[in-house]
Scaffold this motif. Structure first.
Motif, PDB file in Angstrom:
ATOM      1  N   ARG A 204      -2.581   2.151  -4.662  1.00  0.00           N
ATOM      2  CA  ARG A 204      -2.592   3.578  -4.283  1.00  0.00           C
ATOM      3  C   ARG A 204      -1.248   4.224  -4.652  1.00  0.00           C
ATOM      4  NH1 ARG A 204      -7.191   4.922  -0.257  1.00  0.00           N
ATOM      5  NH2 ARG A 204      -8.530   3.238  -0.919  1.00  0.00           N
TER       6      ARG A 204
ATOM      7  N   GLU B 109       0.199   4.427  -0.118  1.00  0.00           N
ATOM      8  CA  GLU B 109      -0.399   5.706   0.277  1.00  0.00           C
ATOM      9  C   GLU B 109       0.470   6.544   1.209  1.00  0.00           C
ATOM     10  OE1 GLU B 109      -4.899   6.766   0.513  1.00  0.00           O
ATOM     11  OE2 GLU B 109      -4.294   5.787   2.336  1.00  0.00           O
ATOM     12  N   ASN B 110       0.944   5.972   2.284  1.00  0.00           N
ATOM     13  CA  ASN B 110       1.724   6.776   3.224  1.00  0.00           C
ATOM     14  C   ASN B 110       3.225   6.526   3.079  1.00  0.00           C
ATOM     15  OD1 ASN B 110      -1.068   6.400   4.398  1.00  0.00           O
ATOM     16  ND2 ASN B 110      -0.248   8.006   5.716  1.00  0.00           N
TER      17      ASN B 110
ATOM     18  N   LEU C 121       0.859  -1.172   0.000  1.00  0.00           N
ATOM     19  CA  LEU C 121       0.000   0.000   0.000  1.00  0.00           C
ATOM     20  C   LEU C 121       0.902   1.231   0.000  1.00  0.00           C
ATOM     21  CD1 LEU C 121      -2.859   1.359   0.540  1.00  0.00           C
ATOM     22  CD2 LEU C 121      -2.323   1.144   2.955  1.00  0.00           C
TER      23      LEU C 121
END
Lengths: 216, 216, 216, 216, 216, 216, 216, 216
Positions: A46, A23-24, A21
């Motif tokens: 993402r 995203e961050n 993931l």
């Protein structure tokens, strides 16, 4: 010692390959992960165009990046796609989430058609595609706003239905809370839900069911 | 004309028989529904002892009412129970919800064992029953409070995992919101959730998957 | 008269030195605070690169600024770092918060190792580092999403465990509410929590405990 | 096979003995747990008078039940109480929660004095007992309504401070959310919090710290 | 001087007669209001059987109290009922709210049929009554749980549709928030909503429209 | 096959023409929709200047785009505007939403005057325009902040009143929640509400009522 | 040593006498407080009839208990009441809160008239009492539901206006959140608010202002 | 006819001059309002530097714009400032809100000193300025995070205390909800609150009280 601890055994253990993931994570963190991946297959979600472009060129070349779903495949296993779940999508604004599910399934070897623009406010649009919808052995339903599609669909088919609420909408709908509540509070039996905008998660849940079918 | 419109075709259409949620119904309304049911099978949920005792005696006699799960069977089809999903339950306080799932599966012909008191705060309790847990082809996970069990379980097995958050707990946990958020925001892939305390719904979702396996 | 009233006696009073939260302060306000600080030690948190670059050059030169944790040391006391708490971090996205805790402890003289990528969805990653984790006399646990790590950790060790929920995640997890609820509603005994993303606060709590140990 | 799986090894593993939260359990379930306990020590919390009176007489006789804190001791280990944390309590309405902490500490061998009615609206009440408050090596702070006591206390002492927000209050304070937010968002450094009304949890956290001191 | 200030001119001003919401009033307050009403017509809502039985006998005799809707008529104007809006009701649990709307319309001279048990999970139930539903010039839609009925109905008819979310349901549905959000966030155009459980308000809105038609 | 399924029959079915909510659509998606529209009329809402400028020039030329309301008309039917609802607007900040309603009504053939700056804090401003306000057969009320205008208006006129809460305000008002609650919890009878900032939806509801009047 | 620490110096320090909020206190705790009070004056609030009847007879005899406001006076100072604030109350359901304010002011020597049933849905009711309302030097406004009264009042008078939102209403209004938001988000300038149902607090705020006037 | 309806009589009616909240207004709208204002005095709030620079030069020249408080004076009445309320401010991050209050008071003729950096975590900072704080006849308290300052201040002074919660903080504090709840749920008597970040509103409330004093 590396601070990344990729779970390469996950596919064997849970039927779903490891995924990252993004995203961050920063482009630098993603680069480090990819460098440690070698020739193993990895799905990235993402993964914005900005971050993708922040990677070194050699890594970019090795990735199949899809801007519409913000996913990328690294060393995707070479599989012939087999017929998979149907993805029923209320409106065009929900398509990025639907495509995240579609790409996740493709990465694992399944072709999942998207049936789009069948929101319940124009029920005839849903009805005229009902035969196609009933042909799937698993249904992933993607809808934002009030999410009424979930209940209607779950009442029309007898296969597993996985709801993916989306953050499409504004006011009380915003951030997908209304659609999520509709999925969970549905008067239709046997509907299950994943987190808001989590097309990846819905695909993973479908993969667990598909694996069950295969091992039958 | 009756104001009740029982959906007798539901089982054929969705793989799950019609059920009546008694929560917001009076004993008089339930009586009227049962009188119109005749010899057909019907599952009743959230059916408190008070309401049950408010029925006429002849109706009570025809029901198999279970106070622990607040369910009742009316003309349950005479089936031999076959091996079904496993129900993994964090604590004894979650048992009523677990039993609602168990009874719903029994009504449809499946025996679903309950594995209880395996909360993650004492991980060894879960670990020592891991082999048993891994023997199930579908897992229904029942937990309140912080619902950490969901993520741990979904990482340990590769079959479908359906989370049922319960309203057990107090303070920020109360009413099951914390457990529900844990199920939906889980870092484990492929986990799906139903509404808080909805053991019936989790069983229905499992039935859809089981039906899929059978028609394979 | 200055409008800043730095609490220079704080360290003596509470065991933790004065710190400046830069989040809602302008570069001009931070400059004024630093000018009035003289040769005293000061820790600055949530200090973005933009704001740092907005300072006059002489002040920048006097600061040890770390972009990964958004912290800066001003006249850090020259101490030999001693062995301190362990910081257990669920995923790489949580690292900025983990590092804020690490830097705060370093400023006060403790070396706190970060054990990363041990999210509970792949329990074996946590288990294979359990011995290391059990060697710490205080554990700071950093996790976003559903925060299941907190309960699992608190059940595995018998030392104080301080949870730091992070704002990592999306949908129902977003802004860290789900992880915070998991920390507070945990079925594990003796777990305590600080505010979302508050790595600094967790380090300060650890410092109070460490001070207690030392004065024993 | 029993459906209860008491964690008898917990005390060795986490420094805190096994406890049973009675809130969502029936008197019958509690009876079953006690029958399986034998001569081992067990702490029961949120144990209402009604439920206590629902037990068989022989079990009631073997319990030290305290209505003010809704706790009971079963085979409490015979220990000499040693000086323990201080429990600082904002108002008389918060006393049941304070006493749950006090009894939990007593069960584990510590005497924890309660300092009551020291809400910050009359700061002099707190100030005149400051010396006593500063004599404790750990402070458990219990407050409802706006929970301003937490920040004031954490600024006045340099030892670990564990906040227990209570559900005392009405309107925006109701259910303890305001007090909990005050504990977490505090401008005072090093404050940690447990769940609303969780006096037991605060005591357990204190026990982990005390155990650390002892093993020093 | 009386502390009640009934708005006798309301009907002339707004097309809707004065009504008294009994929810937060005592039997004594309701008695005082009725005593001051004389021969004028008055509608009373949320008027429980308990409160009704708390009135003096002469007042009870003068009221037409309906327990199913918790409404009462005082000196209802003697009108011949004319054909009015249709009230479409998702399930039997929503009937009390539907009947509050029906009674309010009857008090003002309109006969409003209730079409019940047409939840969207069994779409055929709705479809087989579609002709009847399309015969109404105004539709009041009453539904709890996820409230998917609102969007489906508003897409099927071209007349004004007034949604009344009900507090039927549990978990995320409880208190009607999910159904209300569905009504407001609907993808169907031209749907309007009133407060949760506000059958009276929906009827009043319909009366304003009916009045408009009549003055045409 | 196209993934867009415009509902060209909607106007016949519901009295309101098809419209496209551009908020979550890309310029590319809007282009594709317009290309498939041909000579049919289409209303586009939440259509920012940025997205409009992202269209090919020939499509831009064929659109009547209004930046103040973020709406565009494509092949607007050539109608003579007739007198329609009044739009009562609390403050100048609410005007964009009011204008979305106004443009939607214009697209369907109605001229709807906007009465602005009549917030209730200066009641005389409302009162001096009361005659004008009372001349409308339908009132659309647009207000943010605390939304007190809704209740006051609904008490002053006897025609249908449709509330449009706006996201104007800050703190507890932000995002329109306070105004929406005021519309729904109003003590005035017969008030209905649409979603926050949904000027389009309020106009559609008015169109359903107008259509009813016309078919009378 | 007593665990109650009544703040007898409060009146001198803050202009308002000590008061006891009985809501979370038992009859036994209230008894203990009264026994320690001696001949000093004390105001008791949220003092239900049940708790009052739970006191020993001699204590009951010494109290002036008012069931309508749930307040009691103990040794009320013998003062001649002087003209005080006006209490403007939207509906009869709000009267208990209005009376709590009235009694608190009476205890401190002020007569505060209640102007009731002036909700803004019938604006003429407010307008015909406007002269009386404008005669007060301080206005306490009490309203539940949507709380529109606050903004209208604050625009009509130029004196301090203190809003008391009440928990009257249902659905989105319930528990007073809607009314509270209306008070805080008001478009009228200079309005202040206290907590929901806090008639006592509003009276105390008025007393601080009155004291200021007197010391002028 | 203009769409702006400035309330020039407001000052006479409510003791506070008309003000324009610029937050949701465009530079063009502000220009239009200023052009219609002529020589009358007007206060503008939430007036960002960007919007100010978007005005025509002649209008900019006629304004006294203060970037720190985002306020501007247009034709400020030429008054000698008299001694006014004290503004007590928890931290430097809260200063913009404090200054909005200060500027609003200055516009109306009062000099209001700001006492800054007196957060309760370092109580001695507040205590050493207590004499100064007690010299004010009205106190405006400005604080974010947990807002404990409000209760402490209201217990220390006997004059009216107006709380202004600010949106300073993060996690559970973010957007000022925690501080607002602390103000409303305070255990200190007679505290009132305005909306989050509403320094203007607090000043207006103070002006109503000051006006009362003057007319005494």
């Amino acid at each position: 010692m590396s601070e990344f601890e990729i779970d390469w055994e996950r596919e064997k253990r849970t039927g779903v390959a490891e995924a990252v993931l993004c995203e961050n994570k920063t482009a630098a963190q993603i680069t480090a992960i990819l460098r440690s991946t070698g020739e193993r297959a990895l799905l990235l979600t993402r993964f914005t165009v900005d971050k993708f472009e922040g990677l070194p060129e050699d890594l970019r070349d090795g990735l199949d990046h899809d801007p519409a779903s913000l996913t990328a495949f690294h060393r995707q296993p070479n599989r012939q796609l087999v017929h998979g779940p149907g993805i029923i999508c209320a409106g065009t604004s929900d398509l990025p989430v639907a495509r995240e599910a579609q790409r996740t399934l493709a990465f694992h070897g399944y072709h999942a058609p998207v049936v789009s623009d069948v929101g319940v406010a124009g029920l005839w649009r849903l009805m005229k595609r009902l035969e196609e919808i009933r042909s799937f052995s698993i249904v992933i339903a993607v809808a934002g706003m009030e999410g009424a599609l979930f209940s209607v669909l779950a009442g029309l088919v007898d296969v597993p239905v996985i709801a993916v609420p989306t953050s499409v909408g504004y006011g009380v709908a915003a951030q997908g809370r209304a659609a999520l509540s509709s999925a969970l509070a549905s008067c239709a039996q046997g509907l299950v839900s994943v987190n808001i905008d989590n097309g990846f998660g819905a695909a993973c849940a479908a993969l667990r069911i598909l694996r069950l079918q295969e091992t039958n």
